[in-house]
Scaffold this motif. Sequence first.
Motif, short mmCIF file in Angstrom:
data_model
loop_
_atom_site.label_atom_id
_atom_site.label_comp_id
_atom_site.label_asym_id
_atom_site.label_seq_id
_atom_site.Cartn_x
_atom_site.Cartn_y
_atom_site.Cartn_z
N LEU A 164 0.83 -1.21 0.00
CA LEU A 164 0.00 0.00 0.00
C LEU A 164 0.86 1.26 0.00
CD1 LEU A 164 -2.55 -1.19 2.70
CD2 LEU A 164 -3.02 -0.94 0.26
N VAL A 165 0.36 2.31 -0.66
CA VAL A 165 1.09 3.57 -0.70
C VAL A 165 0.99 4.26 0.66
CG1 VAL A 165 1.26 5.85 -1.77
CG2 VAL A 165 0.67 3.85 -3.16
N CYS A 166 2.14 4.66 1.19
CA CYS A 166 2.21 5.33 2.48
C CYS A 166 2.19 6.85 2.28
CB CYS A 166 3.51 4.90 3.19
SG CYS A 166 3.79 5.69 4.80
N GLY A 167 1.91 7.57 3.33
CA GLY A 167 1.94 9.03 3.27
C GLY A 167 3.29 9.59 2.92
N ARG A 170 6.23 6.17 -0.36
CA ARG A 170 6.73 4.84 -0.70
C ARG A 170 5.62 3.81 -0.51
NH1 ARG A 170 11.74 3.58 2.68
NH2 ARG A 170 10.23 4.00 4.32
N ARG A 171 5.91 2.58 -0.87
CA ARG A 171 4.91 1.53 -0.76
C ARG A 171 5.28 0.51 0.32
NH1 ARG A 171 1.04 0.75 -4.61
NH2 ARG A 171 1.07 2.17 -6.39
N GLY A 172 4.27 0.04 1.04
CA GLY A 172 4.43 -1.09 1.95
C GLY A 172 4.98 -0.77 3.32
N CYS A 173 4.96 0.50 3.73
CA CYS A 173 5.49 0.85 5.05
C CYS A 173 4.68 0.20 6.17
CB CYS A 173 5.49 2.37 5.24
SG CYS A 173 6.73 3.23 4.26
N SER A 174 5.34 -0.06 7.28
CA SER A 174 4.72 -0.78 8.40
C SER A 174 3.46 -0.11 8.92
CB SER A 174 5.73 -0.91 9.55
OG SER A 174 6.84 -1.67 9.17
N GLU A 175 3.45 1.23 8.94
CA GLU A 175 2.30 1.90 9.53
C GLU A 175 1.03 1.77 8.69
OE1 GLU A 175 2.70 6.56 8.24
OE2 GLU A 175 3.71 5.92 10.07
N GLU A 176 1.17 1.30 7.46
CA GLU A 176 -0.02 1.03 6.65
C GLU A 176 -0.69 -0.29 7.03
OE1 GLU A 176 -1.39 3.25 4.61
OE2 GLU A 176 0.22 4.56 5.35
N TYR A 177 -0.03 -1.04 7.91
CA TYR A 177 -0.53 -2.36 8.33
C TYR A 177 -0.65 -2.48 9.85
CZ TYR A 177 0.72 -3.24 3.51
OH TYR A 177 0.81 -3.14 2.15
N VAL A 178 0.11 -1.67 10.58
CA VAL A 178 0.09 -1.71 12.05
C VAL A 178 -0.17 -0.29 12.55
CG1 VAL A 178 1.36 -2.35 14.13
CG2 VAL A 178 1.76 -3.60 12.01
#
Length: 300
Positions: A164-167, A170-178
């Motif tokens: 997922l695109v993060c703020g 970039r893509r796939g950052c941890s905060e997009e999942y946790v």
Amino acid sequence: MKKVLGIDIGGTKIRMGVVNETGEVLEDITIPTKLPLYPYLEEQVLKVIEKFPDLKGIGIGTRGMVDAKTGVVTFEKELEGWEGTPVKAQLEAATGLRVEINNDANCAALTEVRLGAALGFQRVVCLTVGTKLGGGLVFDEQVINGTHGGAGEVGHMILYPNGLVCGCGRRGCSEEYVSGTALRRMIQEENVVNPKTGELAIPQELFRLAAEGLTSAQTVRDRFLSDFAVVISTLQAVLDMDCVVVGGGVSESADDWWENLLAKVEPLKLKPLELRRAAFGNEAGMIGAAMLVTDPSNNS
């Protein structure tokens, strides 16, 4: 006894506290966050100084990346105009007081190490799981800032490459999942409906619904905690800390998921590791900000 103004700057509110050397909050003031933050912040600080003319300094914890030596905010995209602000220099000139500034999660970590859940540990990672995912590192009682003030940006470790695109862009950052934001997204994806209201669940009730046996809520809980366990394990592989403290808004529901997290972390441990729930709540950042000034090891 030395009194310091500790300031915690968030996206919607600023919390300011007059704090003494023992961490006791003598005055607690909450104001809305208004942009641009400067000179608004200066105006609010001067009001507090009028009431407490014996203040010895000002400590600031803020979201974003900070160069702690120069006192400049080096990266912050959501508080418009804040990035690039030489906060330390401007506020010292306006008040005549010593000013120290750092990342808000680092300040919260300092509070937990000095007064809270990590008391007595030498290498501590503090994870704040709120709207986003923050991290603070305190090793041998010193805040670890990194070269550009970016150490501890746990939320921007890439967890899922090309995810997922993060703020941050970039893509796939941890905060997009946790994070709380991630929980809200997953609730929609799994269509987690609260049986009592007939409406989509909110993050604050997700874990309770899972504990009560709602299958869709359990699916979200397990996805969330599995990813969280991987984040903790990855940090251990790099940092070999002896304690992880978990705080932030999501941790307020930890009674319903803490044991599940411990169970998921256990098989991923490389070495013994203590996991603790934060002892301080929303005041941790404010108290830790004051400690940037009152802490004897930080007197420059």
